[in-house]
Scaffold this active site. Structure first.
Site, PDB file in Angstrom:
ATOM      1  N   GLY A 135       9.179   3.286  -3.313  1.00 23.32           N
ATOM      2  CA  GLY A 135       9.409   4.938  -3.046  1.00 23.32           C
ATOM      3  C   GLY A 135       8.065   5.656  -2.922  1.00 23.32           C
ATOM      4  N   GLN A 160      -1.247  -9.254  -4.105  1.00 21.57           N
ATOM      5  CA  GLN A 160       0.170  -9.384  -4.195  1.00 21.57           C
ATOM      6  C   GLN A 160       0.741  -9.899  -3.129  1.00 21.57           C
ATOM      7  OE1 GLN A 160       3.067  -5.940  -5.071  1.00 21.57           O
ATOM      8  NE2 GLN A 160       3.163  -5.770  -2.891  1.00 21.57           N
ATOM      9  N   HIS A 213       4.655   7.151   1.919  1.00 20.13           N
ATOM     10  CA  HIS A 213       3.524   7.827   2.740  1.00 20.13           C
ATOM     11  C   HIS A 213       3.379   7.081   3.995  1.00 20.13           C
ATOM     12  CE1 HIS A 213       1.236   4.432   1.488  1.00 20.13           C
ATOM     13  NE2 HIS A 213       1.509   4.520  -0.168  1.00 20.13           N
ATOM     14  N   ASP A 246      -2.501  -4.269  -0.874  1.00 23.94           N
ATOM     15  CA  ASP A 246      -2.294  -4.993  -2.011  1.00 23.94           C
ATOM     16  C   ASP A 246      -2.559  -6.531  -1.714  1.00 23.94           C
ATOM     17  OD1 ASP A 246      -1.617  -2.759  -3.716  1.00 23.94           O
ATOM     18  OD2 ASP A 246       0.271  -2.701  -2.432  1.00 23.94           O
ATOM     19  N   GLY A 256       1.476   5.013   5.298  1.00 24.22           N
ATOM     20  CA  GLY A 256       1.208   3.607   5.120  1.00 24.22           C
ATOM     21  C   GLY A 256       2.505   2.696   4.951  1.00 24.22           C
ATOM     22  N   HIS A 257       3.446   3.276   4.174  1.00 20.37           N
ATOM     23  CA  HIS A 257       4.851   2.688   4.224  1.00 20.37           C
ATOM     24  C   HIS A 257       5.565   2.770   5.693  1.00 20.37           C
ATOM     25  CE1 HIS A 257       4.725   3.792  -0.144  1.00 20.37           C
ATOM     26  NE2 HIS A 257       4.944   2.648  -0.261  1.00 20.37           N
TER      27      HIS A 257
HETATM   28  O1  PAF Z   1       4.020  -3.309  -3.257  1.00 25.17           O
HETATM   29  C1  PAF Z   1       5.253  -2.636  -3.892  1.00 25.17           C
HETATM   30  O2  PAF Z   1       5.542  -1.465  -3.738  1.00 25.17           O
HETATM   31  C2  PAF Z   1       6.018  -3.377  -4.871  1.00 25.17           C
HETATM   32  O3  PAF Z   1       5.069  -4.163  -5.816  1.00 25.17           O
HETATM   33  C3  PAF Z   1       6.981  -4.050  -4.355  1.00 25.17           C
HETATM   34  C4  PAF Z   1       6.570  -5.117  -3.437  1.00 25.17           C
HETATM   35  C5  PAF Z   1       8.091  -3.333  -3.657  1.00 25.17           C
HETATM   36  C6  PAF Z   1       7.841  -4.966  -5.451  1.00 25.17           C
HETATM   37  O4  PAF Z   1       8.322  -3.970  -6.557  1.00 25.17           O
END
Ligand code: PAF
Length: 290
Positions: free
Chosen positions: A31, A154, A34, A151, A36-37
């Site tokens: 949530g 990640q 912005h 990220d 980017g999402h």
């Molecule tokens: O990048 C994120 O927002 C979080 O790490 C994710 C991938 C949604 C996991 O909770």
């Protein structure tokens, strides 16, 4: 746009779409959305007829309870943005749905991807991410899932995990978006006042200084890292969590950098943790001020 809160309802939704022969692309988020999402949502839309977004602030990936409680929650605004983007379904689970009483199963990626950088700075963080992403994949059952390149550690861990566990999901990576002043977009930027934001700009500025030196021939990793430290540490209130050069794809820390390397850093700006990285020798960053 359908809103689904239970695992059973999301799974039934996805299975009905797949039974109709429709491809599903998935964007997991916490949530506080912005641009980017939204760029991830648009990437998902290019890939599939149906786009599912999850909004869930996953407690198991926060090593610090204060960071969890300070995480911005803007659900009404998030839903309005997703509706406007034409998202088909939003999965909004509760913590009792995701981690019911007695929960004790976790997914952990081991090796070079998780023995440095954010993995050290935030113990347990990637275990929480790997666990929730695996669970979200098994609930949403997407054909593909989109993650932001910002990220980087990640997304490398998620790609590794998806491959290792043979999860039938294609992991797509979407480029980092920056605000006009050069700061990488992040939900945490909402916590920066103008003074903090000016200090935060020393992060992309320092990365670019190191990139410039690399392009001019500097290869010694500690010297390039030092250039970044020098930009960061002149600002009171900026603390460096790490600034590290790693080589892709192995994620080793070389003594001498090459064009397969990234310089990655995490800093605290008056307590707000921000991360960013640059591909050495890659595209220059334009930063308004530092
Ligand atoms: O990048 C994120 O927002 C979080 O790490 C994710 C991938 C949604 C996991 O909770």
């Amino acid at each position: 746009m359908d809103q689904l809160t239970s695992i059973a309802s999301q799974r039934a939704w996805s299975r009905a779409r797949r039974a109709a022969g429709e491809r599903i692309s998935f964007v997991p988020t916490m949530g506080a959305l912005h641009e980017g999402h939204l760029s991830l949502v648009r990437r998902a839309r290019q890939d599939a007829k149906r786009v599912v977004v999850s909004i869930y602030v996953n407690p198991t990936q926060f090593d610090n309870p204060e960071d969890l409680s300070a995480y911005p929650v803007t659900l009404a605004a998030d839903l309005a943005l997703l509706e406007k983007e034409g998202v088909d379904a939003v999965f909004l689970p509760t913590t009792s749905e995701m981690y019911p009483n007695g929960y004790c199963t976790f997914v952990e990626v081991v090796g070079p991807l998780t023995d440095k950088m954010c993995a050290i700075a935030r113990p347990g963080h990637f275990r929480g991410v790997a666990t929730v992403v695996t669970k979200l994949f098994t609930i949403v059952e997407p054909d593909s899932a989109v993650f932001g390149q910002k990220d980087l550690q990640q997304v490398l861990i998620i790609s590794r995990m998806t491959g290792d566990l043979a999860l039938p999901v294609e992991v797509l990576v979407s480029p980092t978006l920056r605000d006009p002043d050069g700061l990488a977009m992040s939900s945490r930027n909402r916590r920066l006042n103008p003074e903090m934001r000016a200090k935060a700009l020393s992060l992309p500025f320092g990365l670019e200084q190191a990139n410039r030196a690399f392009k001019q021939g500097e290869r010694t990793a500690v010297k390039l890292e030092e250039l970044l430290y020098n930009e960061l540490l002149v600002h009171p209130g900026v603390d460096v969590d790490y600034a590290t050069i790693v080589e892709l794809p192995g994620f080793n820390e070389p003594e001498f950098a090459n064009d397969q390397c990234i310089l990655a850093a995490a800093v605290f700006v008056d307590g707000v943790r921000l991360i960013d990285h640059i591909h050495l020798g890659g595209q220059s960053l334009t930063v308004a001020q530092a």
